[in-house]
Design a protein around this motif. Structure first.
Motif, PDB file in Angstrom:
ATOM      1  N   VAL A 192       0.836  -1.204   0.000  1.00  0.00           N
ATOM      2  CA  VAL A 192       0.000   0.000   0.000  1.00  0.00           C
ATOM      3  C   VAL A 192       0.869   1.252   0.000  1.00  0.00           C
ATOM      4  CG1 VAL A 192      -1.684   1.308   1.352  1.00  0.00           C
ATOM      5  CG2 VAL A 192      -1.941  -1.170   1.106  1.00  0.00           C
ATOM      6  N   LEU A 193       1.953   1.210   0.762  1.00  0.00           N
ATOM      7  CA  LEU A 193       2.846   2.368   0.846  1.00  0.00           C
ATOM      8  C   LEU A 193       3.485   2.679  -0.503  1.00  0.00           C
ATOM      9  CD1 LEU A 193       3.866   4.258   3.130  1.00  0.00           C
ATOM     10  CD2 LEU A 193       5.877   2.802   3.259  1.00  0.00           C
ATOM     11  N   ARG A 194       3.845   1.636  -1.232  1.00  0.00           N
ATOM     12  CA  ARG A 194       4.516   1.850  -2.516  1.00  0.00           C
ATOM     13  C   ARG A 194       3.542   2.148  -3.650  1.00  0.00           C
ATOM     14  NH1 ARG A 194       7.465  -2.706  -0.634  1.00  0.00           N
ATOM     15  NH2 ARG A 194       6.127  -4.026  -1.929  1.00  0.00           N
ATOM     16  N   LYS A 195       2.378   1.519  -3.657  1.00  0.00           N
ATOM     17  CA  LYS A 195       1.460   1.631  -4.795  1.00  0.00           C
ATOM     18  C   LYS A 195       0.414   2.720  -4.622  1.00  0.00           C
ATOM     19  CE  LYS A 195       3.351  -1.849  -6.943  1.00  0.00           C
ATOM     20  NZ  LYS A 195       4.126  -1.635  -8.186  1.00  0.00           N
ATOM     21  N   ALA A 196      -0.123   2.874  -3.411  1.00  0.00           N
ATOM     22  CA  ALA A 196      -1.246   3.798  -3.220  1.00  0.00           C
ATOM     23  C   ALA A 196      -0.811   5.183  -2.767  1.00  0.00           C
ATOM     24  CB  ALA A 196      -2.233   3.208  -2.203  1.00  0.00           C
ATOM     25  N   LEU A 197       0.200   5.254  -1.919  1.00  0.00           N
ATOM     26  CA  LEU A 197       0.565   6.550  -1.348  1.00  0.00           C
ATOM     27  C   LEU A 197       0.999   7.580  -2.392  1.00  0.00           C
ATOM     28  CD1 LEU A 197       0.361   7.294   1.626  1.00  0.00           C
ATOM     29  CD2 LEU A 197       2.836   7.146   1.791  1.00  0.00           C
ATOM     30  N   PRO A 198       1.663   7.206  -3.492  1.00  0.00           N
ATOM     31  CA  PRO A 198       2.009   8.229  -4.499  1.00  0.00           C
ATOM     32  C   PRO A 198       0.806   8.956  -5.089  1.00  0.00           C
ATOM     33  CG  PRO A 198       3.339   6.260  -4.831  1.00  0.00           C
ATOM     34  CD  PRO A 198       2.317   5.910  -3.795  1.00  0.00           C
ATOM     35  N   ARG A 199      -0.399   8.396  -4.952  1.00  0.00           N
ATOM     36  CA  ARG A 199      -1.588   9.072  -5.499  1.00  0.00           C
ATOM     37  C   ARG A 199      -1.943  10.326  -4.708  1.00  0.00           C
ATOM     38  NH1 ARG A 199      -3.872   3.674  -5.813  1.00  0.00           N
ATOM     39  NH2 ARG A 199      -5.420   4.227  -4.213  1.00  0.00           N
ATOM     40  N   LEU A 200      -1.304  10.556  -3.562  1.00  0.00           N
ATOM     41  CA  LEU A 200      -1.547  11.796  -2.820  1.00  0.00           C
ATOM     42  C   LEU A 200      -1.163  13.015  -3.656  1.00  0.00           C
ATOM     43  CD1 LEU A 200      -0.306  10.865   0.765  1.00  0.00           C
ATOM     44  CD2 LEU A 200      -2.650  11.322   0.073  1.00  0.00           C
ATOM     45  N   GLY A 201      -0.127  12.891  -4.464  1.00  0.00           N
ATOM     46  CA  GLY A 201       0.260  13.991  -5.341  1.00  0.00           C
ATOM     47  C   GLY A 201       1.287  14.935  -4.764  1.00  0.00           C
ATOM     48  N   PHE A 202       1.808  14.667  -3.568  1.00  0.00           N
ATOM     49  CA  PHE A 202       2.854  15.502  -2.973  1.00  0.00           C
ATOM     50  C   PHE A 202       3.738  14.605  -2.111  1.00  0.00           C
ATOM     51  CE2 PHE A 202      -1.279  16.124  -0.865  1.00  0.00           C
ATOM     52  CZ  PHE A 202      -1.053  15.449   0.328  1.00  0.00           C
ATOM     53  N   PRO A 203       4.975  15.014  -1.865  1.00  0.00           N
ATOM     54  CA  PRO A 203       5.880  14.179  -1.066  1.00  0.00           C
ATOM     55  C   PRO A 203       5.407  14.049   0.371  1.00  0.00           C
ATOM     56  CG  PRO A 203       6.868  16.328  -1.505  1.00  0.00           C
ATOM     57  CD  PRO A 203       5.634  16.249  -2.341  1.00  0.00           C
ATOM     58  N   VAL A 204       5.632  12.871   0.930  1.00  0.00           N
ATOM     59  CA  VAL A 204       5.228  12.580   2.313  1.00  0.00           C
ATOM     60  C   VAL A 204       6.475  12.627   3.187  1.00  0.00           C
ATOM     61  CG1 VAL A 204       4.203  10.873   3.850  1.00  0.00           C
ATOM     62  CG2 VAL A 204       3.301  11.162   1.532  1.00  0.00           C
ATOM     63  N   ARG A 205       6.470  13.543   4.136  1.00  0.00           N
ATOM     64  CA  ARG A 205       7.637  13.710   5.004  1.00  0.00           C
ATOM     65  C   ARG A 205       7.541  12.907   6.289  1.00  0.00           C
ATOM     66  NH1 ARG A 205       7.081  18.117   1.970  1.00  0.00           N
ATOM     67  NH2 ARG A 205       5.167  18.758   3.032  1.00  0.00           N
ATOM     68  N   ALA A 206       6.328  12.577   6.735  1.00  0.00           N
ATOM     69  CA  ALA A 206       6.182  11.798   7.973  1.00  0.00           C
ATOM     70  C   ALA A 206       4.893  11.006   7.908  1.00  0.00           C
ATOM     71  CB  ALA A 206       6.190  12.703   9.200  1.00  0.00           C
TER      72      ALA A 206
END
Length: 371
Positions: A192-206
């Motif tokens: 989920v972290l690799r496939k779904a999280l990029p759909r947020l559209g901005f870098p995740v810092r924490a």
């Protein structure tokens, strides 16, 4: 402190002026060092007292607790406390548990090997996490991506078919991503972290998670590979993950209660992504003044670009102000006064367009803020 010293050391006047209590002021005054302003910062070292309360359990009761535990090694503190109360002892289950822990720590409690192995397994499970840590008290998310909460919950598609639903919610923009998996393992959470999280559209810092086993092992390794900080909540603290918990309820009420989920996992995730698009681009959010998450992120990014542009213009403005007295002055003003240039010295040449340059820069600043 400057106000306090400038007004004759009047502490009450200083407290009334700044709206603080006398206790707070005197605590700061004791810390204050005139050459080290960091001395006023809150102390981050332990607040544990130097002298702590020692156990008051009578030795006779300690011996009786040890005897009962060695006689019944599989009985817990609640059962042992009930037996002791039958014998006339005034004791609670918590006292029995603390006494057993102290006896075990000093090696005064004899237990069967199977019980010792079980204790070791519990200690291993409670070891420090590889990458996760407690969220620092001064870490405050202010921009999209500063903190994303992730959680999982079981979903019963139909009798006999159960899946794990994952939700990730950005606490600032309320942008969410959804995914379903057949298992609730750390491998599934890493996927989920690799496939779904990029759909947020901005870098995740924490990223913030609870202490579930699905957020250990491979999930932690995936967070480390992404370079995102990982914050784990204390036990039994779901309220600290309130944004994603509320998102779970929204998904349940607006998706799972209304949509017939297919047996195919791929179709299930396709439907989730379609509803995720509605959630992020169509559904108004009350916490965002009825904007959609996408509208909020777009406005935030526009504001950031505007502030960066204004900051650059202001730096140029300051540079012009600093150089206005020398860098833009005509060199003829520094020539010696002679007969040939007496006339010109009576009418010195003006500074080379410094006010005009400043006016242009300030006009650009106003235009940036206007749009």
């Amino acid at each position: 402190m400057d106000f306090y010293l400038a007004h004759g050391g009047n502490a009450r006047l200083t407290c009334r002026h700044f709206g603080i209590s006398p206790a707070t002021f005197y605590r700061w005054w004791r810390r204050y060092h005139p050459r080290r302003l960091e001395s006023l910062e809150d102390e981050r070292r332990t607040r544990r007292p130097r002298r702590v309360r020692q156990p008051q359990t009578p030795p006779a009761l300690v011996g009786r607790i040890r005897a009962l535990r060695e006689a019944y090694p599989r009985w817990g503190k609640a059962k042992l406390a009930w037996l002791l109360q039958r014998e006339g002892w005034v004791v609670s289950a918590s006292t029995v548990g603390r006494t057993l822990s102290r006896l075990r720590a000093v090696g005064q409690l004899r237990e069967p090997a199977v019980v010792r192995v079980q204790q070791l397994r519990r200690q291993r499970r409670s070891r420090r996490r590889r990458w996760a840590q407690r969220k620092p008290w001064d870490y405050v998310p202010r921009a999209p991506g500063d903190l994303v909460q992730i959680d999982s919950t079981p979903i019963e598609v139909r009798p006999g078919l159960r899946r794990i639903h994952f939700t990730a919610t950005d606490v600032v923009s309320r942008t969410g991503v959804l995914a379903a998996h057949a298992q609730g393992s750390s491998r599934a959470a890493a996927w989920v972290l690799r496939k779904a999280l990029p759909r947020l559209g901005f870098p995740v810092r924490a990223i913030q998670i609870d202490g579930g086993s699905e957020f250990k092992a491979r999930f932690e390794e995936a967070c480390k590979a992404l370079g995102s900080r990982l914050f784990v909540l204390p036990p039994r603290s779901p309220k600290l993950n309130g944004h994603v918990e509320r998102a779970h309820r929204t998904v349940q009420e607006e998706f799972y209660d209304l949509v017939e989920v297919p047996d195919s996992l791929a179709e299930h995730n396709a439907l989730l992504q379609a509803w995720e698009q509605v959630y992020n681009t169509v559904r108004p959010h009350q916490a965002l003044q009825y904007q959609t998450p996408q509208e909020y992120v777009t406005r935030w990014q526009t504001q950031q670009r505007k502030e960066e542009s204004v900051s650059e213009l202001l730096s140029q403005y300051n540079l012009v102000c600093n150089q206005g007295g020398r860098g833009f002055e005509s060199p003829r003003l520094h020539q010696p006064r002679t007969v040939q240039n007496q006339h010109s010295s009576r009418h010195p040449r003006k500074k080379a367009h410094t006010p005009r340059v400043l006016g242009i820069l300030m006009a650009q600043v106003r235009m940036q803020w206007a749009f």
